[in-house]
Design an enzyme around this catalytic site. Sequence first.
Site, PDB file in Angstrom:
ATOM      1  N   ASP A  89      88.919  38.777  20.980  1.00  0.00           N
ATOM      2  CA  ASP A  89      90.228  38.471  21.539  1.00  0.00           C
ATOM      3  C   ASP A  89      90.275  39.134  22.919  1.00  0.00           C
ATOM      4  O   ASP A  89      89.355  39.859  23.322  1.00  0.00           O
ATOM      5  CB  ASP A  89      91.344  38.971  20.607  1.00  0.00           C
ATOM      6  CG  ASP A  89      92.659  38.240  20.886  1.00  0.00           C
ATOM      7  OD1 ASP A  89      93.487  38.138  19.976  1.00  0.00           O
ATOM      8  OD2 ASP A  89      92.830  37.753  22.029  1.00  0.00           O
TER       9      ASP A  89
HETATM   10  C1  GLC Z   1      95.884  36.779  23.153  1.00  0.00           C
HETATM   11  C2  GLC Z   1      95.978  36.398  21.691  1.00  0.00           C
HETATM   12  C3  GLC Z   1      95.032  35.307  21.296  1.00  0.00           C
HETATM   13  C4  GLC Z   1      94.821  34.377  22.482  1.00  0.00           C
HETATM   14  C5  GLC Z   1      94.072  35.165  23.543  1.00  0.00           C
HETATM   15  C6  GLC Z   1      93.835  34.328  24.813  1.00  0.00           C
HETATM   16  O1  GLC Z   1      96.073  38.154  23.305  1.00  0.00           O
HETATM   17  O2  GLC Z   1      95.870  37.430  20.723  1.00  0.00           O
HETATM   18  O3  GLC Z   1      95.607  34.638  20.161  1.00  0.00           O
HETATM   19  O4  GLC Z   1      94.068  33.247  22.080  1.00  0.00           O
HETATM   20  O5  GLC Z   1      94.741  36.369  23.886  1.00  0.00           O
HETATM   21  O6  GLC Z   1      95.046  34.082  25.438  1.00  0.00           O
END
Ligand code: GLC
Length: 741
Positions: free
Chosen positions: A278
Amino acid sequence: MNIKNLCIAGATLFLLSCSSSKKENSQEEKIDKLIAQMTLDEKIGQMNQLTGLGLSDDMKNSIREGSVGSILNELDVKTINELQRIAVEESRLHIPLIFARDVIHGFRTIFPIPLGQAASWNPQVAEDGARIAAVEASAVGIRWVFAPMIDISRDPRWGRIAESCGEDPYLTSVMGVAMVKGFQGDSLSNPSSVAACAKHYAGYGFTESGKDYNTTWIPEELLRDVVLPPFEAAAKAGCATFMCSFNDINGVPSSGNRHLNVDILRNEWDYDGVLVSDWGSIEQMVQHGIAADLKDAALLAANAEVDVDMMGFAYVRHLKELIAEGKVSEKIVDEMVRNVLRLKFRLGLFDNPYAKEQESPFYTDDALLKAKNAAIESAVLLKNEKNVLPLKNVKTIAVVGALADAPADQLGTWIFDGEPSHSITPLAVLKKDAGDVKINYVQTLKYSRDKNKGDFAKALAAAKSSDVVLYFAGEEAILSGEAKCRADISLPGAQSDLLTELKKAGKPVVLVVMAGRPLTISKEVAEADAVLYAFHGGTMAGEALADLLFGKAVPSGKLPVTFPRMVGQIPTYYAHKNTGRPAENVQLIDDIPVGAGQFSIGATSYHLDAGDSPLFPFGYGLSYTTFAYSEPRLSATTLQKGGTLTVECDITNTGKVDAAEVAQLYIRDRVASLARPVRELKGFDKIQLKAGETKTVKFTLTDDQLAFWNADNAKRAEAGEFQVWVSADSQSGTAVSFEYK
Ligand code: GLC
């Protein structure tokens, strides 16, 4: 969708993948050749994901050097194609980029939030929404979406419950697989297909106190029986990518968790897709306190085989050094790079790297119609006293509340590319279709947190001069989603007081709630004559709600998550254990005699001030008609190991309106080596019934559905008595038993 259909869906997907296995072998040979030519820097570049920096020189140079493999949040199709051109024409090995975006419940045409889509209990709704999102997003060059979010959550304080499919692993598995199918289409290489991403792997929804990014404590049994099934279903359905979750599980963050990412995902499930971190979740292992610094975090993540570092810069800064020091094997890195290259081949990017610069296919009639239908099927009728709904013979309607005309808020959370200017709000439709009905609109509260009661008198006057009040309350979109957790999940602002004020008019009040989570609305449910829970219904919410309120459509939604009476009951969920003292003779706090003796009120499991039941149970939802369920009929009284048992139930529409009903199949393992839940959902079937019509629903049970993860760390079904229900929700119905031998 019953088990049989789910198996057919899985088998079809499997056959599709088999037919391509020959192609994959030659593809693997191409990947072998490519890896053999790559420098270590180029390999690490494929593992690096950066956010869109437009056509900056930094970005262009990184691409030319081969030090970036994918880019998220770039949206302009010309920019995307130019960056891709640089990768394909000006980098040494001409490896194309993948462009990614969070497309959670729509790109331009916005569908209900996933929690709302789950309330439809209709996988076709989820598949349609994902397919339309894929067509719209791929039109600008996005070929990787960070959805479906399939975290199980039993805690509505957690803002991200809005993005989830609720508390149940079976319902979430069915809806998650449908979304994967919708996003990826029949072939990932089709230019209108996008790689789906099962996230957040894993356990994020069990965040302590419902506070985002918090720690989780998840014993193996809970991990295996509740948290992982939707992810395993997604993997088996061919979901192209997975994303790590931010949380630690029992002290080990997912981004450094070999048990999750290697033992289970790779070795048990034989998964060959991409695992992406993430945003910064690798680097955040320093904050977690299990990595001393970014280099240490890179070591943990690489050895947990996280293929791509999203915006953490851990790999690009430290992986080469770690390999030189022998702490990370280049062979492992080759396998992670292989996963990334395989994804690019599967997407067809080596053959067709560019997006067609065409008239973007946004908001087509078909998309809007499907979005409206999704919003209709996602709404749950929670109360309808004296059949206030559907509205009939009304001449004047008072329309009140912050959510009656809130084009941005009705879209819900995680909307980057939806356009409020395209939202159809309830007020707009009521005015458009009013005919000779008079609409008295008094917004009263400007937004959901508004505490200004200045217009209360005006709202009351409008209610008094109308036949019925439609009160649109709930949450602004900003109050749910990532990092939007609430310790008090009641109606924000003065919304509850406004309902009490409106009731003084003595006219029927229909409460329509638009929210990103279950709210504690016991008082409001008691005060309102009818309650329609619409979640955040998306672009077409207004059209959908108007059809439901006037009976052009009939509510068919069922709750995908338990509604607590008060926040102190959390976690409260239907698949709970029975305990040694299940609640009985519940005496609530105000009923206890003064001076009562210590145990005179009994000693069983419930809260004195809330009792032991939720406000509304999982699976609950009313209709404009009624249904009668026969006792379930079993094909036998025993289920042999490896055998099947069919369960049938006759369901009759006993009312005057044609409608849909979601028949739910639950089981209970009466005696086992571990205490088992009092009910577990194992199947459901959404059927259409004409007034007076009876249909028989049929489910097939196998021992796989009876199996659970036991204390010997093995999944198996245990001999003994099982109960079965086919019911309208997780609390009703008649049980029948069979023996599993
Ligand atoms: C965010 C979220 C994730 C998302 C990623 C990209 O913090 O936790 O669900 O896909 O970053 O934006």
